[in-house]
Design an enzyme around this catalytic site. Sequence first.
Site, PDB file in Angstrom:
ATOM      1  N   HIS A 260       0.857  -1.174   0.000  1.00  0.00           N
ATOM      2  CA  HIS A 260       0.000   0.000   0.000  1.00  0.00           C
ATOM      3  C   HIS A 260       0.902   1.235   0.000  1.00  0.00           C
ATOM      4  O   HIS A 260       1.658   1.456   0.941  1.00  0.00           O
ATOM      5  CB  HIS A 260      -0.900  -0.005   1.220  1.00  0.00           C
ATOM      6  CG  HIS A 260      -1.766   1.202   1.331  1.00  0.00           C
ATOM      7  ND1 HIS A 260      -2.706   1.514   0.388  1.00  0.00           N
ATOM      8  CD2 HIS A 260      -1.822   2.185   2.254  1.00  0.00           C
ATOM      9  CE1 HIS A 260      -3.324   2.633   0.738  1.00  0.00           C
ATOM     10  NE2 HIS A 260      -2.797   3.067   1.863  1.00  0.00           N
ATOM     11  N   ASP A 262       0.723   5.170  -0.093  1.00  0.00           N
ATOM     12  CA  ASP A 262      -0.095   6.379  -0.051  1.00  0.00           C
ATOM     13  C   ASP A 262       0.428   7.380  -1.066  1.00  0.00           C
ATOM     14  O   ASP A 262       1.614   7.751  -1.037  1.00  0.00           O
ATOM     15  CB  ASP A 262      -0.065   6.986   1.349  1.00  0.00           C
ATOM     16  CG  ASP A 262      -0.899   6.197   2.335  1.00  0.00           C
ATOM     17  OD1 ASP A 262      -2.057   5.890   2.002  1.00  0.00           O
ATOM     18  OD2 ASP A 262      -0.411   5.880   3.430  1.00  0.00           O
ATOM     19  N   ASP A 372      -7.609   1.190   2.605  1.00  0.00           N
ATOM     20  CA  ASP A 372      -7.290   2.164   3.653  1.00  0.00           C
ATOM     21  C   ASP A 372      -8.141   3.417   3.625  1.00  0.00           C
ATOM     22  O   ASP A 372      -7.869   4.350   4.356  1.00  0.00           O
ATOM     23  CB  ASP A 372      -5.800   2.551   3.533  1.00  0.00           C
ATOM     24  CG  ASP A 372      -5.292   3.293   4.752  1.00  0.00           C
ATOM     25  OD1 ASP A 372      -5.758   3.004   5.867  1.00  0.00           O
ATOM     26  OD2 ASP A 372      -4.429   4.170   4.593  1.00  0.00           O
ATOM     27  N   HIS A 576      -6.987   9.444  -0.486  1.00  0.00           N
ATOM     28  CA  HIS A 576      -7.603   9.353   0.835  1.00  0.00           C
ATOM     29  C   HIS A 576      -6.776   9.920   1.994  1.00  0.00           C
ATOM     30  O   HIS A 576      -7.195   9.808   3.151  1.00  0.00           O
ATOM     31  CB  HIS A 576      -8.006   7.900   1.139  1.00  0.00           C
ATOM     32  CG  HIS A 576      -6.868   6.955   1.307  1.00  0.00           C
ATOM     33  ND1 HIS A 576      -6.542   6.023   0.362  1.00  0.00           N
ATOM     34  CD2 HIS A 576      -5.980   6.780   2.300  1.00  0.00           C
ATOM     35  CE1 HIS A 576      -5.512   5.310   0.762  1.00  0.00           C
ATOM     36  NE2 HIS A 576      -5.142   5.762   1.947  1.00  0.00           N
TER      37      HIS A 576
END
Length: 1005
Positions: A260, A262, A372, A576
């Site tokens: 993951h 970001d 997430d 997000h």
Amino acid sequence: MHDDRSHVQARLRRFTRERLEPAVHPEFQPLQVAHWSVPDEPVPFTDAVDREYEPTPAGWTWGRAWSSTWFRLSGRLPEGWSPEHTEIVCDLGFTADRPGFQVEGLAFRPDGSVLKAVSPRSHHLPFEADAEGDITLYIEAAANPDVAGEWTFAATPFGDKLTSGDAALYRLGAIGFVRRDETAWELLQDIRVLSGLLLELPQDSPRHHAIVRRLERMLDIVDPDDVAGTATLAREAIAPLLASPAHASSHRIVAVGHAHIDSAWLWPTRETIRKVARTFANALELMQRHPEFVFAASSAQQYAWLDEHHPALFARVREQVRAGRFVPVGGMWVESDTNMPGGESMIRQFLHGKRYFRERLGVETEEVWLPDSFGYSAALPQIVRGTGNRWFLTQKLSWSQVNQLPHHTFWWEGIDGTRVFTHLPPADTYNSELTPAELLHTERNFKDAGAATTSLVPFGFGDGGGGPTREMLAAAARSRDLEGLPRVEIAAPSRFFADAEAEYPDAPVWSGEMYLELHRGTYTSQLRTKQGNRRSEQLLHEAELWSATAAVRTGEPYPYDELRRAWENVLLLQFHDILPGSSIAWVHREAERDHARIQEELTAIVDRSAAALVGTGSTPLVANPTPLRGRGVDAFAIAAPDETASAATWERRPDGGLLVDNGVLRAVIDAHGLVVSLVDAVSGREAVAPGGAANRLVLHRDTPNEWDAWDIDDHYRRNATPLDAGHPDSLDVVAGDDGSAAVIVVRSFGASRVTQRLTLAPGAPALDLELVIDWHESQKLLKLYTDIDVHADFTAAETQFGHINRVTHENTSWEAARFEFCAHRWVHIGEPGYGVAVANDSTYGHDARRTPRAGGGRSTTLGMSLIRAPRFPDPVADQGTHTLRVALRPNAGIRDAVAEGYRLNRPVRRVVGDHAAEALFALRSETVVAETVKLADDESGDVILRLYESAGGRGSVSVTALFDSAGCERTDLLERATGDAHDASSATLELRPFEIVTLRYRRRP
């Protein structure tokens, strides 16, 4: 048995730490190191390779925050060393055992090709030498500060390179050749799995006793003074433990390699670009050595960055995509927030993302991958299915503070009735290391056991990237079929979803939003970023509308490329941790700059298109970008305005307050500057609750327990300071040139000031409230409360393409935990026969409470969270001046609420020209709304019209194309034909509640 588990574990720990781990790399030979420090922003390899490099001493302290340094490593294979048993270690000064949150590096060969990344848990590099055994490597090292620290959430200057200072952050560790003992490394992996399993087993189980005995025997066999010479015997001693198969009823885990990343968070997007290269390079290096390895990665934006900045590395990724080992997932431009983006934005996340995956990678993704994001809108299932997806995955809901969803595998049903097969990995993490503890937690936690047998576990270091390691693959191999553990198989997500859906077709249903009982402050933090998003979204609608109209009416070229770039920039900024306001100051500074640039570019497109439509005259005209008729102008048309409404009047009251009236609406503002009465002429009913007001400002203490920018905790309610206790600084009234009357109320508090401008326009059914907030508070929350004389059991809050009904009571823990909710442009509070609409132009966080009335009955208070002041990760979040707008419309139904939302967010635009411009479509419907008009994404010139049913009931709509059309066909949300075609330019459609319909109109040549 004289040794218990704790005794064996203690002996294992010391043996591993002091003997086995050093035996993996028994010899070390330093490399020659030189460096060049980059003066400012990062540079590519081609710029760095020819610079003057300085000799670098051992233990050199380097790296101011956010700077980059290039290291050149050179040396010759030590005499007598075997190349196949040699690798390089590169410790850049790692300060903690956490990849992705500190210094990272990417290794390049002398020809500029990428080798592999280095980080705290993966700082080895493969040995590659020329014929003489000489090597030269370049390391681009990023001195990223550890902004998170120990997650104390203390204010930090490291969130922006403008404030982070010049101090060096890191000290170089060991950099050199190491001889690798493969047998010792394999023994270390054996022990890690078995000792981890031992900790999870019941102490009275036969398996527990067997592991204790075998590990004890292994420790007796291995010679601590000759680990290399006895490691093989040690492995043989415990081999039977690893050969014992799992029980037939064991849970099955599909392990998906993952990282993951970001797209921005505690680092800016420019650093994410490099994180993607590092992580993808690591995944490719593992694929070379481990044929079973499969790696899944989302976000078309991240692939596009790699394509732009590292084309050779991207070509290697594309090759593995074709082989089915590097798996694009998600189908979105980024892993966006799903609470706050508008409906069209959510569609475009998939339209742009899936198009990129098809065109650049030849892949049609089918699973939505949002592990997430901070909760999931109930409008999403229809959007997911309408954009060609079958499955949905998230993990974040395991963070909920109070309640957990009752299933891990289920059908998720949206507001329109559409369902999507959904999985929440019971591992409760998207960063698994595949330890026995994690695997057994997955098995024990799986809520659908008995009906289903399979779950998915994403493994690999994430958030800041990094991805899987060879140690994780070793754990997966040992756990493939091992007694005491679930069975583990590495595969792509589609393998899991296809198997799980086939096994569990009658899975239970969860209906409505998937609300995260945490991170409620993200609806409010970083107001400027949110306002930028809202305004950019609306300008994109307007730019597409007028550009399409101009293209059809006048032949003006449609700005496909400009609009595509603008959309992709806005979609990135809906990531997000950007739109929710949970990133560092640098990220939000850039987001504000980008939104300003986007809006300037889009405004130029609008002006250009409008000029093409109306000509060069000087007649005042109004361009109406809303789907509803207003001020005498048809929807989506340009015409002369209707200015026949009577002007608003005002009078001073004996108490020093004011009465404002326009013949449609009458408002009373008392001497405290509070709207204490709001009555519409049609119903004659009072909208403001007795003893209440429609514009109360309250300052709350806002000190969440942990996640500052993320959270609003419910104890904020118990610390409230009303700002209307005394008289305001000033209370004035101003008559506008347009016939409006505006009451201006100024209040000071703390170090801040709020100016409220209450405006009643001629003929307007709503009172407009503009708030100019000069904000200089810390850890405070400013809310606007509207006390409404309505006995409401629930509120209707706009979401994408519809609304969500939320109860106003707290009967259960689920309802009590939803004390702050997200709404888009409006909230409607109603009882049978009467309601009030409260619209906004940039507010997302809301709450609604019941208020008992003296003598019985109750009213309803709507709270709007206007602005916050968290200290982490941006210590100056939202300081400064902000302007927000709210509209209060009494005697309003849902359609009126929809209209106010459009009016406030897509204001009419005044233009001048020599003629009006007719809309492209005429619609007749009570509840069906035209959301979007544009030209088709494939650049065919076809016209796209997107409609939705807005009231939550079945709706009929008659649509007529007002241009030369060869007919229309219904498409999916990606504008692909579904087989439902109409030859005529007129059609009548029946829509189910909240249904989205996309029509494609073919233009005649």
